[in-house]
Design an enzyme around this catalytic site. Structure first.
Site, PDB file in Angstrom:
ATOM      1  N   MET A  20      -4.227  10.533  -1.594  1.00 34.56           N
ATOM      2  CA  MET A  20      -4.899  11.483  -0.702  1.00 34.56           C
ATOM      3  C   MET A  20      -4.458  12.853  -1.183  1.00 34.56           C
ATOM      4  O   MET A  20      -3.647  13.537  -0.551  1.00 34.56           O
ATOM      5  CB  MET A  20      -4.478  11.220   0.751  1.00 34.56           C
ATOM      6  CG  MET A  20      -5.152   9.988   1.337  1.00 34.56           C
ATOM      7  SD  MET A  20      -4.313   9.377   2.818  1.00 34.56           S
ATOM      8  CE  MET A  20      -3.072   8.347   2.056  1.00 34.56           C
ATOM      9  N   MET A  74     -12.255   4.198   4.823  1.00 35.92           N
ATOM     10  CA  MET A  74     -11.237   4.648   5.773  1.00 35.92           C
ATOM     11  C   MET A  74     -11.738   4.393   7.194  1.00 35.92           C
ATOM     12  O   MET A  74     -12.852   4.774   7.548  1.00 35.92           O
ATOM     13  CB  MET A  74     -10.948   6.147   5.615  1.00 35.92           C
ATOM     14  CG  MET A  74     -10.176   6.519   4.349  1.00 35.92           C
ATOM     15  SD  MET A  74      -8.600   5.668   4.140  1.00 35.92           S
ATOM     16  CE  MET A  74      -7.657   6.269   5.559  1.00 35.92           C
ATOM     17  N   HIS A  94      -2.786   4.668  -2.893  1.00 39.46           N
ATOM     18  CA  HIS A  94      -3.881   5.387  -2.247  1.00 39.46           C
ATOM     19  C   HIS A  94      -3.599   6.882  -2.353  1.00 39.46           C
ATOM     20  O   HIS A  94      -2.724   7.412  -1.653  1.00 39.46           O
ATOM     21  CB  HIS A  94      -3.961   4.930  -0.777  1.00 39.46           C
ATOM     22  CG  HIS A  94      -4.984   5.627   0.050  1.00 39.46           C
ATOM     23  ND1 HIS A  94      -5.012   5.535   1.422  1.00 39.46           N
ATOM     24  CD2 HIS A  94      -6.034   6.428  -0.286  1.00 39.46           C
ATOM     25  CE1 HIS A  94      -6.017   6.249   1.895  1.00 39.46           C
ATOM     26  NE2 HIS A  94      -6.650   6.815   0.881  1.00 39.46           N
ATOM     27  N   HIS A 147       0.858  -1.189   0.000  1.00 39.94           N
ATOM     28  CA  HIS A 147       0.000   0.000   0.000  1.00 39.94           C
ATOM     29  C   HIS A 147       0.889   1.232   0.000  1.00 39.94           C
ATOM     30  O   HIS A 147       1.770   1.386   0.851  1.00 39.94           O
ATOM     31  CB  HIS A 147      -0.883  -0.059   1.239  1.00 39.94           C
ATOM     32  CG  HIS A 147      -1.943   0.988   1.319  1.00 39.94           C
ATOM     33  ND1 HIS A 147      -3.139   0.893   0.647  1.00 39.94           N
ATOM     34  CD2 HIS A 147      -1.986   2.154   2.018  1.00 39.94           C
ATOM     35  CE1 HIS A 147      -3.882   1.960   0.923  1.00 39.94           C
ATOM     36  NE2 HIS A 147      -3.203   2.746   1.758  1.00 39.94           N
TER      37      HIS A 147
HETATM   38  C1  DX5 Z   1      -3.575   6.876   6.665  1.00 42.15           C
HETATM   39  C2  DX5 Z   1      -3.055   5.977   5.581  1.00 42.15           C
HETATM   40  C3  DX5 Z   1      -2.847   4.579   5.989  1.00 42.15           C
HETATM   41  C4  DX5 Z   1      -1.801   4.362   7.048  1.00 42.15           C
HETATM   42  C5  DX5 Z   1      -2.272   3.243   7.919  1.00 42.15           C
HETATM   43  O1  DX5 Z   1      -3.979   8.070   6.111  1.00 42.15           O
HETATM   44  O2  DX5 Z   1      -3.942   5.975   4.482  1.00 42.15           O
HETATM   45  O3  DX5 Z   1      -2.580   3.733   4.873  1.00 42.15           O
HETATM   46  O4  DX5 Z   1      -0.531   4.020   6.532  1.00 42.15           O
HETATM   47  O5  DX5 Z   1      -1.429   3.128   8.999  1.00 42.15           O
HETATM   48  P1  DX5 Z   1      -1.816   2.317  10.322  1.00 42.15           P
HETATM   49  O6  DX5 Z   1      -2.089   0.895   9.885  1.00 42.15           O
HETATM   50  O7  DX5 Z   1      -0.605   2.451  11.150  1.00 42.15           O
HETATM   51  O8  DX5 Z   1      -3.036   2.953  10.904  1.00 42.15           O
HETATM   52 ZN    ZN Z   2      -3.722   4.426   2.921  1.00 41.94          ZN
END
Ligand code: DX5
Ligand code: ZN
Length: 215
Positions: free
Chosen positions: A68, A137, A66, A33
């Site tokens: 953002m 999310m 992903h 990811h």
């Molecule tokens: C948060 C990210 C996640 C993050 C998850 O905005 O999209 O992918 O890396 O991290 P953990 O598993 O540590 O919550």
């Molecule tokens: Zn993510």
């Protein structure tokens, strides 16, 4: 039931990215990811094209990108060219999500759509027959290491029900606060792909940690 695991390299030791990716491959994770943050859509900045290109050269693992970011339409094709196998963008980041989905698919990769915790599942419904993956999310996007928002379990359940009842070919991914306690709850509710960052990268054995969140 068999769920997939996607290891989020946001939590990796970036100075040793090569070794960290090798660890991910050897752990049996299904995907890597790759969180792209632009400091506009979310209050943090991570990494982008050059890092993705470098990762792609090194590994054959499925690269689950992903986004953002604001203006996903502008960058979708370039992320595909840089090595993404799946590109997920946020429903809240563009006025015309359908156009973004088309751009992603025209770039030859799978399209994912993500909803923040405050966005109801219903908002994603008009796009479900056009996407490959729905990312629910389970924390506010922007940072790793946050706690799973329990209220999201109902959203996962609602999405699963709708997708099965309408016989749609959409996988459900969850992202944020996944560990050996929360994973079962998300998977039971219907999550097909569990993203995990901190939990996997801070584990003594990543392989054991992956095994614990595969049901
Ligand atoms: C948060 C990210 C996640 C993050 C998850 O905005 O999209 O992918 O890396 O991290 P953990 O598993 O540590 O919550
Ligand atoms: Zn993510």
């Amino acid at each position: 039931m068999k769920n997939y695991v996607s290891a989020s390299i946001l939590s990796a030791d970036l100075l040793n990215l090569k070794e960290e990716i090798k660890k991910v491959e050897e752990s049996g994770s299904d995907m890597l990811h790759f969180d792209v943050m632009d400091g506009i859509f979310v209050n943090n900045i991570s990494f982008g094209f050059p890092v993705l290109e470098a990762v792609k050269k090194y590994t054959d693992i499925c690269l689950d990108v992903h986004l953002m970011i604001a203006s996903p339409l502008k960058y979708a094709e370039r992320f595909a060219k840089s090595g993404a196998d799946i590109i997920t963008f946020h429903l809240e980041s563009d006025d015309d999500p359908e156009k973004v989905i088309t751009a992603i698919k025209n770039s030859g990769v799978k399209a994912g759509l993500s909803v923040k915790p405050g966005t109801p599942f219903e908002k994603a419904v008009p796009y479900l027959d056009k996407i490959d993956m729905l990312l629910i999310m389970t924390v506010e996007p922007g940072f790793g290491g946050q706690s799973y928002i329990t209220e999201m379990t109902d959203k996962i359940r609602q999405a699963k029900k709708y997708i099965s009842e309408n016989k749609l070919d959409v996988t459900i991914q969850v992202d944020g606060g996944i560990n050996d306690k929360t994973a079962a709850e998300a998977a039971d509710a219907g999550a097909d792909i569990l993203v995990a960052g901190n939990y996997l990268f801070k584990a003594e054995s990543m392989k054991d940690a992956v095994d614990k969140i595969r049901f």
